[in-house]
Write a protein that holds these residues in place. Sequence first.
Motif, PDB file in Angstrom:
ATOM      1  N   MET A   1      -8.058  21.769  -4.349  1.00 17.96           N
ATOM      2  CA  MET A   1      -7.027  22.474  -4.460  1.00 17.96           C
ATOM      3  C   MET A   1      -6.002  22.053  -3.010  1.00 17.96           C
ATOM      4  SD  MET A   1      -7.529  26.217  -6.289  1.00 17.96           S
ATOM      5  CE  MET A   1      -8.307  26.874  -4.695  1.00 17.96           C
ATOM      6  N   PHE A   2      -4.489  22.342  -2.958  1.00 18.49           N
ATOM      7  CA  PHE A   2      -3.998  21.925  -2.071  1.00 18.49           C
ATOM      8  C   PHE A   2      -3.261  23.302  -1.393  1.00 18.49           C
ATOM      9  CE2 PHE A   2      -4.247  18.268  -4.804  1.00 18.49           C
ATOM     10  CZ  PHE A   2      -4.290  17.263  -3.962  1.00 18.49           C
ATOM     11  N   GLU A   3      -3.181  23.062  -0.176  1.00 23.33           N
ATOM     12  CA  GLU A   3      -2.341  24.350   0.630  1.00 23.33           C
ATOM     13  C   GLU A   3      -1.077  23.869   0.489  1.00 23.33           C
ATOM     14  OE1 GLU A   3      -3.767  24.675   4.472  1.00 23.33           O
ATOM     15  OE2 GLU A   3      -6.006  25.160   3.997  1.00 23.33           O
ATOM     16  N   ASN A   4      -0.059  24.831   0.178  1.00 23.66           N
ATOM     17  CA  ASN A   4       1.437  24.706   0.484  1.00 23.66           C
ATOM     18  C   ASN A   4       1.804  24.656   1.861  1.00 23.66           C
ATOM     19  OD1 ASN A   4       4.280  24.894   0.102  1.00 23.66           O
ATOM     20  ND2 ASN A   4       3.913  25.569  -2.025  1.00 23.66           N
TER      21      ASN A   4
ATOM     22  N   LEU B   1      -9.940  23.190  -0.116  1.00 18.83           N
ATOM     23  CA  LEU B   1      -8.862  23.853   0.045  1.00 18.83           C
ATOM     24  C   LEU B   1      -8.158  23.180   1.164  1.00 18.83           C
ATOM     25  CD1 LEU B   1      -6.439  25.652  -0.902  1.00 18.83           C
ATOM     26  CD2 LEU B   1      -7.411  27.450   0.573  1.00 18.83           C
ATOM     27  N   THR B   2      -7.336  22.283   0.822  1.00 16.10           N
ATOM     28  CA  THR B   2      -6.683  21.245   1.878  1.00 16.10           C
ATOM     29  C   THR B   2      -5.164  21.088   1.936  1.00 16.10           C
ATOM     30  OG1 THR B   2      -7.084  19.063   2.984  1.00 16.10           O
ATOM     31  CG2 THR B   2      -7.390  19.223   0.577  1.00 16.10           C
ATOM     32  N   LYS B   3      -4.888  20.446   3.124  1.00 15.16           N
ATOM     33  CA  LYS B   3      -3.383  20.189   3.476  1.00 15.16           C
ATOM     34  C   LYS B   3      -3.156  18.680   2.606  1.00 15.16           C
ATOM     35  CE  LYS B   3      -2.369  22.678   7.607  1.00 15.16           C
ATOM     36  NZ  LYS B   3      -1.996  22.577   8.846  1.00 15.16           N
ATOM     37  N   PRO B   4      -2.146  18.421   1.868  1.00 18.26           N
ATOM     38  CA  PRO B   4      -2.348  17.001   1.203  1.00 18.26           C
ATOM     39  C   PRO B   4      -2.507  15.976   2.051  1.00 18.26           C
ATOM     40  CG  PRO B   4      -0.358  18.541   0.474  1.00 18.26           C
ATOM     41  CD  PRO B   4      -1.067  19.453   1.633  1.00 18.26           C
ATOM     42  N   LYS B   5      -1.941  15.936   3.343  1.00 19.50           N
ATOM     43  CA  LYS B   5      -1.989  14.686   4.340  1.00 19.50           C
ATOM     44  C   LYS B   5      -3.694  14.671   4.676  1.00 19.50           C
ATOM     45  CE  LYS B   5       2.415  13.837   6.312  1.00 19.50           C
ATOM     46  NZ  LYS B   5       3.119  13.571   7.462  1.00 19.50           N
TER      47      LYS B   5
ATOM     48  N   SER C   1       0.894  -1.068   0.001  1.00 24.15           N
ATOM     49  CA  SER C   1      -0.118   0.140   0.062  1.00 24.15           C
ATOM     50  C   SER C   1       0.968   1.377  -0.035  1.00 24.15           C
ATOM     51  CB  SER C   1      -0.886  -0.053   1.127  1.00 24.15           C
ATOM     52  OG  SER C   1      -1.669   0.952   1.232  1.00 24.15           O
ATOM     53  N   ASN C   2       0.809   2.106  -0.968  1.00 19.06           N
ATOM     54  CA  ASN C   2       1.569   3.233  -1.143  1.00 19.06           C
ATOM     55  C   ASN C   2       1.208   4.287  -0.072  1.00 19.06           C
ATOM     56  OD1 ASN C   2       3.326   4.867  -2.275  1.00 19.06           O
ATOM     57  ND2 ASN C   2       1.878   6.074  -3.747  1.00 19.06           N
ATOM     58  N   SER C   3       2.478   4.830   0.516  1.00 13.00           N
ATOM     59  CA  SER C   3       2.719   5.888   1.571  1.00 13.00           C
ATOM     60  C   SER C   3       2.075   5.237   2.969  1.00 13.00           C
ATOM     61  CB  SER C   3       1.751   6.893   1.332  1.00 13.00           C
ATOM     62  OG  SER C   3       0.405   6.632   1.526  1.00 13.00           O
ATOM     63  N   ASP C   4       1.881   3.694   2.917  1.00 11.96           N
ATOM     64  CA  ASP C   4       1.505   3.016   4.396  1.00 11.96           C
ATOM     65  C   ASP C   4       2.729   2.108   4.698  1.00 11.96           C
ATOM     66  OD1 ASP C   4      -1.020   4.347   4.594  1.00 11.96           O
ATOM     67  OD2 ASP C   4      -1.598   3.016   3.082  1.00 11.96           O
ATOM     68  N   SER C   5       2.805   1.842   6.054  1.00 17.61           N
ATOM     69  CA  SER C   5       3.591   0.844   6.540  1.00 17.61           C
ATOM     70  C   SER C   5       3.268  -0.427   6.179  1.00 17.61           C
ATOM     71  CB  SER C   5       3.752   1.040   8.197  1.00 17.61           C
ATOM     72  OG  SER C   5       4.526   0.157   8.471  1.00 17.61           O
ATOM     73  N   ASN C   6       4.370  -1.232   5.608  1.00 19.71           N
ATOM     74  CA  ASN C   6       3.985  -2.575   4.810  1.00 19.71           C
ATOM     75  C   ASN C   6       4.992  -3.759   5.668  1.00 19.71           C
ATOM     76  OD1 ASN C   6       1.917  -2.151   2.279  1.00 19.71           O
ATOM     77  ND2 ASN C   6       3.391  -0.481   2.413  1.00 19.71           N
ATOM     78  N   GLU C   7       4.251  -4.598   6.253  1.00 19.99           N
ATOM     79  CA  GLU C   7       5.235  -5.533   6.957  1.00 19.99           C
ATOM     80  C   GLU C   7       5.776  -6.530   6.016  1.00 19.99           C
ATOM     81  OE1 GLU C   7       4.645  -8.304  11.005  1.00 19.99           O
ATOM     82  OE2 GLU C   7       2.963  -8.057   9.502  1.00 19.99           O
TER      83      GLU C   7
ATOM     84  N   ASP D   1       6.325  15.631   1.689  1.00 20.42           N
ATOM     85  CA  ASP D   1       6.609  14.579   2.352  1.00 20.42           C
ATOM     86  C   ASP D   1       7.070  13.405   1.634  1.00 20.42           C
ATOM     87  OD1 ASP D   1       6.330  16.134   5.032  1.00 20.42           O
ATOM     88  OD2 ASP D   1       4.177  15.979   4.869  1.00 20.42           O
ATOM     89  N   GLY D   2       7.464  13.552   0.427  1.00 17.87           N
ATOM     90  CA  GLY D   2       7.950  12.175  -0.211  1.00 17.87           C
ATOM     91  C   GLY D   2       6.846  11.774  -1.224  1.00 17.87           C
ATOM     92  N   LEU D   3       5.753  12.410  -1.272  1.00 24.56           N
ATOM     93  CA  LEU D   3       4.594  12.202  -2.043  1.00 24.56           C
ATOM     94  C   LEU D   3       4.418  13.211  -2.918  1.00 24.56           C
ATOM     95  CD1 LEU D   3       1.964   9.685  -0.279  1.00 24.56           C
ATOM     96  CD2 LEU D   3       3.522   8.978  -1.728  1.00 24.56           C
TER      97      LEU D   3
END
Length: 446
Positions: free
Chosen positions: A374-377, A423-427, A76-82, A258-260
């Motif tokens: 739209m994304f907040e910087n 209008l949101t932060k990416p996360k 799963s992208n951007s998630d912790s995978n075991e 943050d890498g994405l």
Amino acid sequence: MIVKKFIQQLFLGFRLYLTLIGLSLIFLLSYWITALFPIAVILLWSLGVVFLLDLVLLFRNPHPLQASRVLPEKFSNSDSNEVELGLENKLNIPIDYVIIDEIPMQFQKRDFELSGYLSGKGEGTLSYHLVPLERGEYFFGDLHVFIQSRLGLVRRRLSFQKGQMVKVYPSFVQMQQYDFLASNTYRVEQGLKKIRRIGHTLEFEQIKEYNLGDDVRSINWKATAKAADLMVNQFQDEKSQPIYSIIDMGRVMQMPFDGLSLLDYAINSCLAFSNIAIKKGDKAGVITFSHIMHRSLAASNRKTHLLAILELLYGLKTDYLDTDFGLLYTWLKRKVSQRSMVLLFTNFEHHSALERQLPYLKAIARQHLLVVVMFENTLLEEVAGQDSARISEVFLQTVAGKFMYDKRLMAKELNRHGIQTILTKPKELSINTINKYLELKARGMI
């Protein structure tokens, strides 16, 4: 061939080097203290015997250890995978081990190492976690295990699991995380917006007993007379509405946080949002475009449709070209005849960029319920929030604040023309997108 394999697997232990250093010092001192010389010789011969014994303990069995790497079906992208590792000691003696796994190049880990202890004929399992930041195929190399006896003079290298591949898909973990929001009873958790339901749609669900707080206008007087108790009509949200997630694949979506990239945030959110829409009974579809129309998937609420959306989102990549909103408007007018909710994932960093595309957005909004995301910087927020001690820092903070103000101004401009805006932060994209959908559905706008 056997000698070559033996040499490739043989490594000298750190304890052997320490012992040789100690013996060298004794031989050096024997130059002045002659009584130490015979002692040093005896110790050297003893070391040779122990060294041979250690070799026999580790190399007498052609397969002293069995190791395996167990990968999940997909990451799963951007998630912790075991990733699980299994070990089985085939020797009768306890061993120490060091594991070096050849992790895919995308993670850029060059110091990965796990160590532990196994008893004679013992088994053990251990695991580690990886967080991918790109979709695609990830190739694992060899799983190397270095084993040594308790003597620690010799190490033997064993290699397993040559060449494994796992695909990294959009964040299905995030999709499952917000799955509970599809229930009819809205729950309020930290970070989730409380939604006030305004009225109800005309789709009847059932007749139930009146509870304190129910709308008295929904009392069913015929059912009340028959049951000799207050009964009310309960309505449910209107279902089977077409809802399209439109993803801008132009260069504006390549901006990383943050890498994405923004494209990956949009893809993860699209999957989570589509899952909620399908569970709520609506039809979910996906459209991707930039300077050309890329892949698309017609809106549907079939159970297998989510897998089709997952496969479509898996291979999306930004093409670094300007986006043609006029082409999108023409395509929607020709292909999507029914009024639908259109969730457009894009980004405008400058007011002039919005002004160029505003006529097309207004035209789309006349035919569909358009929601522009739209994304907040967040990097600008960090700059604006820092303490300034120099004139140059004050200048940077002023510029950052101006960009942030322009972004909020663009959102108000869209709202002024009747276009819904997020209008949101990416996360926070996924939860804000889902909340907006539930809000619009509660207001009966879709």
